[in-house]
Design a protein around this motif. Structure first.
Motif, PDB file in Angstrom:
ATOM      1  N   GLU A 143       0.700  -1.319  -0.038  1.00  0.00           N
ATOM      2  CA  GLU A 143      -0.184  -0.040   0.013  1.00  0.00           C
ATOM      3  C   GLU A 143       0.890   1.286   0.086  1.00  0.00           C
ATOM      4  N   ASP A 180      -8.877   0.689  12.251  1.00  0.00           N
ATOM      5  CA  ASP A 180      -7.647   0.787  11.325  1.00  0.00           C
ATOM      6  C   ASP A 180      -6.616   1.817  11.757  1.00  0.00           C
ATOM      7  N   SER A 233       0.396   4.738   4.611  1.00  0.00           N
ATOM      8  CA  SER A 233       0.001   3.590   5.239  1.00  0.00           C
ATOM      9  C   SER A 233      -0.377   3.454   6.683  1.00  0.00           C
ATOM     10  N   ARG A 260     -12.143  -5.442   4.199  1.00  0.00           N
ATOM     11  CA  ARG A 260     -11.961  -4.535   3.247  1.00  0.00           C
ATOM     12  C   ARG A 260     -12.070  -3.229   3.461  1.00  0.00           C
ATOM     13  N   SER A 261     -12.962  -2.742   4.247  1.00  0.00           N
ATOM     14  CA  SER A 261     -13.437  -1.305   4.549  1.00  0.00           C
ATOM     15  C   SER A 261     -14.431  -1.327   5.843  1.00  0.00           C
ATOM     16  N   ARG A 289      -8.216  -4.024   6.116  1.00  0.00           N
ATOM     17  CA  ARG A 289      -7.218  -4.451   5.248  1.00  0.00           C
ATOM     18  C   ARG A 289      -6.774  -6.007   5.648  1.00  0.00           C
TER      19      ARG A 289
END
Length: 501
Positions: free
Chosen positions: A208, A306, A215, A329-330, A325
């Motif tokens: 990323e 996150d 990141s 995913r989100s 991640r």
């Protein structure tokens, strides 16, 4: 100080268990996670000269019989030196005298019958000894970096909250709210900093970073604490900010979290939003609230973060912590999935976009207690921010949903405490019929009046909280003035208390 003294000092500076010098090979630092190699190589003649300087008189006779060992005292500390000679190649292992590890066999090299004259030698500078990851440590998970570990330990010992690393600048830290340099640290080289940051970054974050130039991830230092890490690039090269996250759960009462905020943890449904600027302690407040629920209720808690920050053990609650991640995913995907995972409480680390906010409000409205964060400065502006995320044709609907589901907004800011440390000031808006009506009727500008007239219900404005901290002699009047959003009002309130700014 002997020429080996630099390497003895490196044991403590880098936290290594042993330093290994080998003829014409790079210096090796040994750690529990594996070996690391410094950039410079040590000529055979220099290895011999350094050992002969500190060795006992019968050293050469003993060495002819194979491996030999002796102790050396340097700066009041004792070190063990183990020497092995094989095919004209010398391997020297240095370690604290009380903790020995098996010596590494020397690598074969061409025999030098007569050592070359030793040139004047100076110990390499700190920044000239970068530690590189070996293939042994190239694993799927993040490795470690003793270069960074030393800085993080020093930052923790000094009581700082954040470590700031920028190419071309010495390491900095945020101490009691101020940016100050870490003592006795040289300017950071861009190449060295990049290498060390990549050493601790998980594979997904390395990819990323290459793609987006920034990141986020978490890094744990055993026995010290965890750190939330953001790596980035700027005009000078790579950089990073590493925020301290203690292993132990924060005590809400020691943090000064008001009782009316803790009472929100007893709700079975509703939306609770914790807001404030970056670095205002939102994550710590949320962790304290989740731990309070974990200690007082039997429920299922899902956190979406996150990265993962505070790690919650299962006490009375079952807690599932999911990282963006890594486990999903989100935020919106995880929040949508949480509705099928039978939660009682859901924590959304950041309500970043329209869809995440919409699902969070819907989740709260359908019988769940939802905690989330936003980067707003006041409680009324939080309501406006949520509504303004939506297109005009949906704003009426979201106002109706928010008026029924909003349980509370806690806006906070950290202030410098008299005598050191920091203390939070809170603005508290609690959901009641008056608040619901104002949200439905587009009159959020009147929410300040409701907070001022509803103090008996536990509501308070930020300025009232700041004045209370001044009255209790926890912060200086000037600090209250700096942190206030409404400067005119705070000056008037302080003046009514007989305090001039």
């Amino acid at each position: 100080m002997s020429k080996l003294g630099y390497y003895f000092a490196s044991l403590e500076k880098f936290g290594a268990s042993a330093v290994i010098l080998q003829s014409n090979q790079s210096v090796v630092l040994r750690f529990p996670t594996g070996d690391r190699h410094a950039s410079q190589q040590t000529p055979h003649a220099q290895v011999v000269a350094m050992v002969q300087e500190v060795a006992p008189p019968d050293f050469m006779d003993r060495l002819q019989r194979g491996t030999t060992q002796f102790d050396v005292e340097e700066d009041g500390k004792r070190f063990s030196v183990t020497v092995q000679l094989s095919a004209g190649t010398m391997a020297v292992q240095l370690e604290p005298a009380a903790a020995k590890v098996p010596p590494a066999p020397p690598q074969r090299a061409a025999l030098s019958p007569e050592p070359a004259p030793v040139e004047a030698m100076t110990a390499p500078a700190y920044e000239e000894m970068p530690i590189e990851r070996t293939s042994y440590e190239a694993v799927e998970v993040a490795g470690s970096s003793n270069f960074l570990d030393v800085l993080l330990r020093q930052m923790k010992q000094l009581g700082a909250s954040d470590l700031h690393l920028s190419s071309g600048m010495p390491p900095m830290m945020r101490l009691h709210g101020d940016m100050v340099p870490i003592p006795s640290r040289p300017v950071l080289d861009a190449e060295l900093l990049f290498r060390e940051l990549m050493a601790i970054a998980p594979d997904l974050n390395r990819a990323e970073f290459e793609d987006r130039n920034d990141s986020d991830f978490a890094y744990a230092l055993p026995g010290v604490c965890r750190f939330r890490v953001n790596i980035f690039r700027d005009r000078n090269g790579p950089g990073a900010v590493m925020r301290q996250i203690p292993f132990e759960m924060p005590d809400p009462r020691k943090l000064g979290i008001p009782e009316q905020v803790l009472q929100l943890c007893d709700l079975t449904k509703g939306l609770v939003v914790v807001t404030g600027p970056t670095g205002s302690g939102k994550s710590t407040t949320l962790a304290a609230l989740i731990d309070h629920i974990n200690s007082t209720r039997s429920a299922h808690i899902i956190t979406i973060e996150d990265p993962l920050e505070f790690l919650h053990p299962n006490k009375k609650c079952l807690i599932n912590q999911r990282e963006i991640r890594t486990h999903t995913r989100s935020f919106k995907d995880a929040l949508r999935a949480a509705l099928r995972e039978d939660p009682d409480i859901v924590l959304v680390g950041e309500m970043r976009d329209l869809e995440t906010i919409a699902i969070a409000v819907e989740t709260a409205e359908t019988g769940h207690l939802v905690f989330g964060t936003l980067h707003t400065t006041t409680a009324p502006s939080t309501v406006d921010r949520i509504v303004d995320q939506f297109p005009p044709d949906r704003q009426e609907q979201i106002r109706m949903m928010l008026s029924e589901s909003l349980a509370g907004v806690i806006a906070q800011v950290l202030c410098k405490k008299i005598g050191g440390g920091r203390v939070a000031a809170y603005e508290i808006l609690l959901g009641n019929s008056a608040v619901s009506n104002l949200i439905r009727e587009h009159k959020t500008f009147q929410l300040f009046s409701v907070m001022q007239t509803s103090k008996t219900q536990g509501m308070t404005t930020l300025n009232d909280s700041l004045v209370d901290l001044v009255r209790r002699k926890l912060i200086e009047p000037k600090e209250a003035y700096y942190k206030a959003v409404n400067k005119t009002e705070i000056r008037s309130l302080l003046k009514s208390q007989g305090v001039e700014v």
